[in-house]
Motif scaffolding. Sequence first.
Motif, mmCIF file in Angstrom:
data_model
loop_
_atom_site.group_PDB
_atom_site.id
_atom_site.type_symbol
_atom_site.label_atom_id
_atom_site.label_comp_id
_atom_site.label_asym_id
_atom_site.label_seq_id
_atom_site.Cartn_x
_atom_site.Cartn_y
_atom_site.Cartn_z
ATOM 1 N N ALA A 166 -118.877 42.131 29.641
ATOM 2 C CA ALA A 166 -118.529 42.431 31.032
ATOM 3 C C ALA A 166 -118.516 43.922 31.326
ATOM 4 C CB ALA A 166 -117.171 41.815 31.371
ATOM 5 N N ALA A 167 -118.106 44.716 30.363
ATOM 6 C CA ALA A 167 -117.963 46.155 30.603
ATOM 7 C C ALA A 167 -119.288 46.872 30.743
ATOM 8 C CB ALA A 167 -117.141 46.790 29.484
ATOM 9 N N ASP A 168 -120.371 46.312 30.164
ATOM 10 C CA ASP A 168 -121.641 47.035 30.199
ATOM 11 C C ASP A 168 -122.783 46.235 30.816
ATOM 12 O OD1 ASP A 168 -122.038 45.179 28.186
ATOM 13 O OD2 ASP A 168 -122.074 46.643 26.568
ATOM 14 N N LEU A 169 -122.474 45.163 31.519
ATOM 15 C CA LEU A 169 -123.538 44.401 32.179
ATOM 16 C C LEU A 169 -124.205 45.207 33.283
ATOM 17 C CD1 LEU A 169 -122.182 40.749 32.597
ATOM 18 C CD2 LEU A 169 -124.223 41.470 31.348
ATOM 19 N N ILE A 170 -123.382 45.919 34.052
ATOM 20 C CA ILE A 170 -123.898 46.724 35.149
ATOM 21 C C ILE A 170 -124.223 48.115 34.624
ATOM 22 C CG2 ILE A 170 -123.353 47.711 37.417
ATOM 23 C CD1 ILE A 170 -121.397 45.382 37.798
ATOM 24 N N PRO A 171 -125.428 48.644 34.889
ATOM 25 C CA PRO A 171 -125.787 49.984 34.397
ATOM 26 C C PRO A 171 -124.776 51.035 34.845
ATOM 27 C CG PRO A 171 -127.708 48.855 35.308
ATOM 28 C CD PRO A 171 -126.525 48.000 35.644
ATOM 29 N N ALA A 172 -124.583 52.031 33.991
ATOM 30 C CA ALA A 172 -123.578 53.065 34.241
ATOM 31 C C ALA A 172 -123.715 53.730 35.614
ATOM 32 C CB ALA A 172 -123.616 54.111 33.132
ATOM 33 N N PRO A 173 -124.944 54.083 36.071
ATOM 34 C CA PRO A 173 -125.050 54.708 37.399
ATOM 35 C C PRO A 173 -124.528 53.804 38.509
ATOM 36 C CG PRO A 173 -127.068 55.039 36.140
ATOM 37 C CD PRO A 173 -126.245 54.051 35.376
ATOM 38 N N MET A 211 -105.626 41.191 30.848
ATOM 39 C CA MET A 211 -107.010 41.630 30.665
ATOM 40 C C MET A 211 -106.997 43.065 30.166
ATOM 41 S SD MET A 211 -108.114 42.212 34.693
ATOM 42 C CE MET A 211 -109.829 42.485 34.270
ATOM 43 N N PRO A 212 -108.122 43.567 29.631
ATOM 44 C CA PRO A 212 -108.142 44.946 29.132
ATOM 45 C C PRO A 212 -107.788 45.948 30.234
ATOM 46 C CG PRO A 212 -110.072 43.743 28.372
ATOM 47 C CD PRO A 212 -109.404 42.868 29.388
ATOM 48 N N HIS A 213 -107.051 46.966 29.862
ATOM 49 C CA HIS A 213 -106.540 47.921 30.846
ATOM 50 C C HIS A 213 -107.666 48.613 31.603
ATOM 51 C CE1 HIS A 213 -103.481 50.358 32.715
ATOM 52 N NE2 HIS A 213 -104.071 51.476 32.323
ATOM 53 N N GLU A 214 -108.697 49.042 30.892
ATOM 54 C CA GLU A 214 -109.773 49.769 31.571
ATOM 55 C C GLU A 214 -110.526 48.873 32.550
ATOM 56 O OE1 GLU A 214 -111.353 48.142 27.704
ATOM 57 O OE2 GLU A 214 -109.541 49.205 28.372
ATOM 58 N N ARG A 215 -110.650 47.578 32.226
ATOM 59 C CA ARG A 215 -111.308 46.648 33.151
ATOM 60 C C ARG A 215 -110.412 46.353 34.350
ATOM 61 N NH1 ARG A 215 -115.669 47.463 33.590
ATOM 62 N NH2 ARG A 215 -115.938 45.528 34.742
ATOM 63 N N MET A 216 -109.118 46.315 34.127
ATOM 64 C CA MET A 216 -108.191 46.123 35.245
ATOM 65 C C MET A 216 -108.288 47.294 36.221
ATOM 66 S SD MET A 216 -104.077 46.230 35.369
ATOM 67 C CE MET A 216 -104.202 47.944 35.893
ATOM 68 N N LEU A 217 -108.329 48.507 35.669
ATOM 69 C CA LEU A 217 -108.426 49.685 36.530
ATOM 70 C C LEU A 217 -109.749 49.697 37.300
ATOM 71 C CD1 LEU A 217 -107.008 52.453 34.162
ATOM 72 C CD2 LEU A 217 -105.824 51.283 36.045
ATOM 73 N N ALA A 218 -110.819 49.262 36.642
ATOM 74 C CA ALA A 218 -112.137 49.289 37.288
ATOM 75 C C ALA A 218 -112.283 48.241 38.372
ATOM 76 C CB ALA A 218 -113.228 49.103 36.229
ATOM 77 N N SER A 219 -111.581 47.117 38.224
ATOM 78 C CA SER A 219 -111.811 45.991 39.134
ATOM 79 C C SER A 219 -110.641 45.669 40.058
ATOM 80 C CB SER A 219 -112.138 44.740 38.315
ATOM 81 O OG SER A 219 -111.051 44.390 37.463
ATOM 82 N N ARG A 220 -109.561 46.423 39.985
ATOM 83 C CA ARG A 220 -108.341 46.011 40.694
ATOM 84 C C ARG A 220 -108.482 46.006 42.211
ATOM 85 N NH1 ARG A 220 -104.453 51.172 39.182
ATOM 86 N NH2 ARG A 220 -105.884 52.829 39.809
ATOM 87 N N ASP A 221 -109.390 46.797 42.763
ATOM 88 C CA ASP A 221 -109.582 46.804 44.215
ATOM 89 C C ASP A 221 -110.741 45.921 44.660
ATOM 90 O OD1 ASP A 221 -107.487 48.629 44.652
ATOM 91 O OD2 ASP A 221 -108.798 50.314 44.161
#
Length: 428
Positions: A119-126, A314-324
């Motif tokens: 899930a963390a790297d499915l979408i390209p970084a840009p 869920m992982p903290h970094e994924r929560m921060l990335a997806s919370r909004d």
Amino acid sequence: MTYVEPRPATVRRGDCHAVPHTDAAQRPGVAAPPSAARVRTAVTGAVVRRALDRLPLRARYADGTSVGRGGPLLEIRDPRAFHARIGTHGLIGFGESYMAGEWDAPDLVAPLTVLAAHAADLIPAPLQRLRGRWAQRQPHHRRNTPDNARANISRHYDLSNDLFTLFLDDTLSYSSALFRGFPARWDLLAAAQHRKIDRLLDLARVRSGTRLLEIGTGWGELALRAAARGAHVTSLTLSGEQRDLALARVRDAGLADRVAVELCDYREARGSYDAVVSVEMIEAVGEEFWPVYFRTLDDRLAPGGRAALQAITMPHERMLASRDTHTWIQKYIFPGGLLPSVEAVERTVRDHTRLTVARRDGFGAHYAETLRLWRERFTERADEVAALGFDATFRRMWTLYLAYSEAGFRSGYLDVQQYLFAKEDPTR
């Protein structure tokens, strides 16, 4: 109450696969793919193919071509609609495409587990850095304010008690069980649910005479187990359907003198209790209200008391990335919800309460098995689900929800924790 929708019909799309008919008035996002620009759909298709090609699965398109490194099969039956939905609505579009029958899998959990693991790297970084521009934001009217929370809860838990009884075991427990070993079996699920409940009650030291507050009644099994120990239980729920059935079960058990089930928001709770227990309730609270939720546990707990909490994380970094971000699960299954991380729970408790984290135990593999048993039961009883008035699109939606959740735990992307919080008694 029984949820009634039109009986399903079937239509056929260009690739000749049968797909469920969807009422456009009820689910406009599913009834037809968006009218996305051809260039945007083509670019999305290229990005999706490239992402899938790096994964240990096999994505087979309608024209017979395949991408991926090999593994579980994902069948993309209508590539243009599939890519148009993802290009326009992201993961909401991915879920809606399944509901519409535009993709499928012989073993739905298997490719979803692969996707969850990456899930963390499915979408390209840009594109990740531009998430705020393309991802849908959570609707303001789904915030779990006191006015909105009851409607959010009702959309899931008031669907129909009859629906839940079709796939839950006799305890009617709708949270992770705790098994002795794997693979889990249906005939052992009720005992595993009691093991989970008893462990929480033991953590909170619930016994004869304990004044217990339960935040989130479910259908009453924990309240019944606590009352059978001699505790006096006040249980809070926002679901009228759950309250009615829980009260009936309490009366049938002869425990009405020990259990009160109130239709009440946790923020409205009053009184002082020796113990507080809350099972998989925090997921429905919403990030902005986590401090209020934990302060409620603190305020209601007497000095020297203990609170036991079960929470999906869920992982903290994924929560921060997806919370909004507005997600498919939020749109169709749990409006207003957000899974916390372990770090978020412990930071909120530290910063907003007098509680201390005395213990935490994770057992995500047990939730994967619990969900498998529910999903298999739901699938086996599809005709009975249909007889309640739930159409084919709803059944695909719930099949995806159960499989999607199971995949999250199998991949390790999700976990479930039992927490023990202690409140110091300054007089001792």
